[in-house]
Every structure is written in C-alpha cells, then in structure tokens.
Write an enzyme that holds these catalytic residues in place. Structure first.
Site, PDB file in Angstrom:
ATOM      1  N   ILE A  57      -7.782 -34.947   1.590  1.00 31.78           N
ATOM      2  CA  ILE A  57      -8.456 -36.199   1.958  1.00 31.78           C
ATOM      3  C   ILE A  57      -8.695 -36.271   3.460  1.00 31.78           C
ATOM      4  O   ILE A  57      -9.776 -36.665   3.913  1.00 31.78           O
ATOM      5  CB  ILE A  57      -7.648 -37.416   1.473  1.00 31.78           C
ATOM      6  CG1 ILE A  57      -7.571 -37.433  -0.055  1.00 31.78           C
ATOM      7  CG2 ILE A  57      -8.279 -38.705   1.981  1.00 31.78           C
ATOM      8  CD1 ILE A  57      -8.920 -37.487  -0.749  1.00 31.78           C
ATOM      9  N   SER A 106      -3.213 -34.742  -8.334  1.00 34.18           N
ATOM     10  CA  SER A 106      -2.569 -34.190  -7.144  1.00 34.18           C
ATOM     11  C   SER A 106      -1.128 -33.798  -7.420  1.00 34.18           C
ATOM     12  O   SER A 106      -0.625 -32.819  -6.854  1.00 34.18           O
ATOM     13  CB  SER A 106      -2.641 -35.198  -5.999  1.00 34.18           C
ATOM     14  OG  SER A 106      -1.982 -36.403  -6.349  1.00 34.18           O
ATOM     15  N   ASN A 120      -1.260 -42.692  -1.090  1.00 35.93           N
ATOM     16  CA  ASN A 120      -1.347 -43.279  -2.421  1.00 35.93           C
ATOM     17  C   ASN A 120      -0.080 -44.070  -2.729  1.00 35.93           C
ATOM     18  O   ASN A 120       0.963 -43.877  -2.110  1.00 35.93           O
ATOM     19  CB  ASN A 120      -1.528 -42.190  -3.482  1.00 35.93           C
ATOM     20  CG  ASN A 120      -2.945 -41.653  -3.517  1.00 35.93           C
ATOM     21  OD1 ASN A 120      -3.906 -42.399  -3.367  1.00 35.93           O
ATOM     22  ND2 ASN A 120      -3.086 -40.355  -3.718  1.00 35.93           N
ATOM     23  N   LYS A 126      -5.648 -49.016  -8.083  1.00 35.91           N
ATOM     24  CA  LYS A 126      -5.615 -47.549  -7.955  1.00 35.91           C
ATOM     25  C   LYS A 126      -4.287 -47.002  -8.466  1.00 35.91           C
ATOM     26  O   LYS A 126      -4.241 -45.998  -9.196  1.00 35.91           O
ATOM     27  CB  LYS A 126      -5.832 -47.172  -6.492  1.00 35.91           C
ATOM     28  CG  LYS A 126      -5.609 -45.686  -6.174  1.00 35.91           C
ATOM     29  CD  LYS A 126      -6.708 -44.817  -6.713  1.00 35.91           C
ATOM     30  CE  LYS A 126      -6.413 -43.326  -6.508  1.00 35.91           C
ATOM     31  NZ  LYS A 126      -6.249 -42.949  -5.102  1.00 35.91           N
ATOM     32  N   ASN A 186      -2.569 -43.857 -11.057  1.00 30.70           N
ATOM     33  CA  ASN A 186      -1.738 -42.814 -10.458  1.00 30.70           C
ATOM     34  C   ASN A 186      -0.320 -42.786 -11.002  1.00 30.70           C
ATOM     35  O   ASN A 186       0.263 -41.720 -11.203  1.00 30.70           O
ATOM     36  CB  ASN A 186      -1.685 -43.001  -8.938  1.00 30.70           C
ATOM     37  CG  ASN A 186      -2.920 -42.476  -8.243  1.00 30.70           C
ATOM     38  OD1 ASN A 186      -3.684 -41.711  -8.820  1.00 30.70           O
ATOM     39  ND2 ASN A 186      -3.132 -42.880  -7.002  1.00 30.70           N
TER      40      ASN A 186
END
Length: 340
Positions: free
Chosen positions: A11, A279, A104, A210, A214
């Site tokens: 990122i 990820s 995150n 989000k 995740n």
C-alpha cells in the site's frame, strides 16, 4: 507537498508511486532488497488494468531521520510494526505536519479525541505498552481507511489488485462533523493522485465497515489457504464468516456504530473480488507474523470492554495465534503445494 511514506510495502508503494507522479516530493522509507531496487530502478507499479507506472524521481532511504521535515507522513507499515519507529517520527515533523496512518483494523488512536465513555482508553491489542498513544500526538492525526488491495511481486515492484478508495476524516469528527482545512487538503492530494478520497463525518464507522470483512476473511483464509470467493461460496465457511460478523456488529453497536450495509451485502462484496489471497494468507505463505491483533484481537478486547460475547471470533483468533507461534518457533512458513 513533501510527503514521506514510512513503510514502502504494497500500500505504501502504491501511494508513493502515484503521489510522486502527481508532482509531490516523495520520500520512501524501505529496507533491504526493496530499498536497493527502488534506488536502482525507482518504484514500479503494475496497475490492475495491465498498465505500468514507474516513479523514478523519489528519494529512498532506510533512515527516517534522513528524510527531514515533511508536510504529510504516511505510516504504511502494518499495525504491529508501528511501535518500533515511534521514537524516530519527530524527525519528520514541522509545526503543521499531518500523520496519516494506513493500518488495517482497530487503530491505536480509536479512543483518542473520541468524546465518548471510553475517551483516551488505550487499545492494548495494538498498543500493549501504550507507547504509540503516548508517542504520537493525536492532534497531528487524520483517520484513513484503506480499501485498495495490492501486493509486492518483486523488490521495488507493486501490483495493484483492485480498489482505489482512501476515505479520510478528523478523529473528533463524530462530535460535530468537522471538515477541517487540512482534511480537505489531504483529500484533494489523494484525489489529484488518482484515488477516491471522500471526507467522512465519522471515520470510525468506516473503519468498522472495512474491518467487518478483514476480521473474518483474513483469518479464515490464513487457516484454510483459500481465497475470498472460495470462502464465500463454501457453505460452512460462509456461515462461519456470517457468525463472526454478527458478533462484531453487536460490539460496534455498543460503541454507537451502525453499518450502512447488511451482512449479506458485505459478504457479496468480498465474493466479487474473486480469487484474491488476503494479506494474512500472504503473510502465512511468506513466513511473516500474521496481522491478527489489530484485525481480530482488538475486536475481542472491545467486546470484553462493552460486555458482548464473541465466541466465534475468539476461536478463530486462537487458531491463528497458535499458527503464528508455531511458524516462529519452528522457523517455517505454510504454503500449499500441488499434488503430483
């Protein structure tokens, strides 16, 4: 603008390339083979449409102090990698420097400038010593939610998989919908670099939206070596994801957060991404520590704080934690191999 990306991984590298090509003075903090490749060839970005961008006019260094004062500091590393560099960050500051964390999960600053019942509470799962909260002035921070998916395919080479949204917002926006001059400026800079960057009145609500995906799909994929579409289309893992998301929804509700989409729509969105390795699965396959505490452990911690049972989340968390410990102790990685 002078912009430093601390942690030029997937990122951070994506941002660094596009910001540099938009005309900003970009410094990338990187290490090892990645740093050597950037110095030799610039940072390369393979776009999801097949095109390729190369940012050659970037500064690259391993030492944060060499970058000097910056207008914006982007923290591009994973959550558990923030604490070791906290003491070095002041070398990047001038009076108006803005810090844009790109981690995150539940961030260390979640209860800073919160204004609620838990104002100032340290999120121990991501900041166990409290050093991050104490070492980074929350008045410098803007919240940001990272939606793009990208991966490092070779040193100095990033591949964008999908997504281009980086919503931003002030930490204390929930207390009045604050839209400051600096958040407008950061949003304009990201938009000018080719991203979508809406200014949100409550950045914490977007963090939860989000995180909803995740905290479920990342650990399930790490344990099963499956992609997003596989998890969503297999009935047992789809139902497990649903139960974990339901528990998280109850925790968020206790903290005053309401989701703007329902669980089925969130799962459908993940399914549409297709054969994408999360990820966390990429970390397991590469022998890196899985980013489990910010994504999952923090939700368990907040569940305990507000008195909500999160049994399914706890079970998945325990298994990934053990997998991570086993990998570290045995010095191994876990990767699927073809049967021949």
């Amino acid at each position: 603008m002078k912009i430093c990306v601390v942690g030029a991984g997937s990122i951070g590298g994506l941002l660094g390339v596009k910001l540099a090509l938009a005309g900003h003075e970009v410094t990338l903090i990187a290490r090892g083979a990645n740093l050597a490749a950037i110095k030799a060839n610039g940072m390369q970005l393979q776009m999801h449409d097949g095109s390729e961008l190369v940012a050659r006019d970037v500064h690259a260094t391993e030492r944060i102090a060499e970058a000097g004062p910056q207008d914006i500091v982007i923290l591009g590393m994973k959550a558990h990698q923030v604490e070791p560099i906290v003491g070095e960050l002041p070398a990047l500051y001038h009076a108006e420097t803005v810090i844009l964390p790109m981690q995150n999960g539940i961030p260390w600053w979640y209860f800073q400038r919160h204004g609620g019942l838990h104002e100032g509470k340290v999120v121990a799962s991501v900041d166990p010593t409290g050093r991050i909260a104490a070492g980074i002035d929350p008045r410098r921070l803007l919240g940001c939610v990272v939606y793009p998916a990208a991966e490092i395919t070779a040193p100095g080479v990033i591949r964008q998989i999908e997504g281009d949204r980086f919503p931003v917002g002030e930490l204390d926006a929930a207390m009045g919908g604050l839209e400051s001059a600096r958040v407008r400026k950061v949003s304009e800079i990201l938009i000018g670099a080719g991203f979508k960057s809406p200014i949100l009145p409550s950045i914490r609500s977007e963090i939860w939206l989000k995180l909803w995906g995740n905290l479920t799909f990342n650990p399930i994929s790490a344990l099963t070596h499956s992609t997003l579409v596989d998890i969503c289309q297999y009935p047992l893992t789809r139902e497990l994801a649903r139960k974990m998301m339901k528990e998280a929804e109850e925790v968020a509700a206790k903290l005053g957060i309401a989701f703007r989409v329902d669980i089925d729509r969130r799962i459908a969105g993940a399914e549409k991404v297709g054969k994408h390795k999360t990820s966390m699965l990429q970390d397991i396959e590469a022998g890196r520590d899985p980013e489990i505490d910010a994504l999952v452990g923090a939700v368990i911690e907040l569940g305990n704080t507000v008195g909500v049972s999160v049994a399914h989340i706890e079970a998945v968390y325990a298994m990934v934690k053990l997998l991570g410990r086993t990998m570290k102790e045995e010095k191994v990685y876990v990767r699927a191999h073809a049967i021949v």
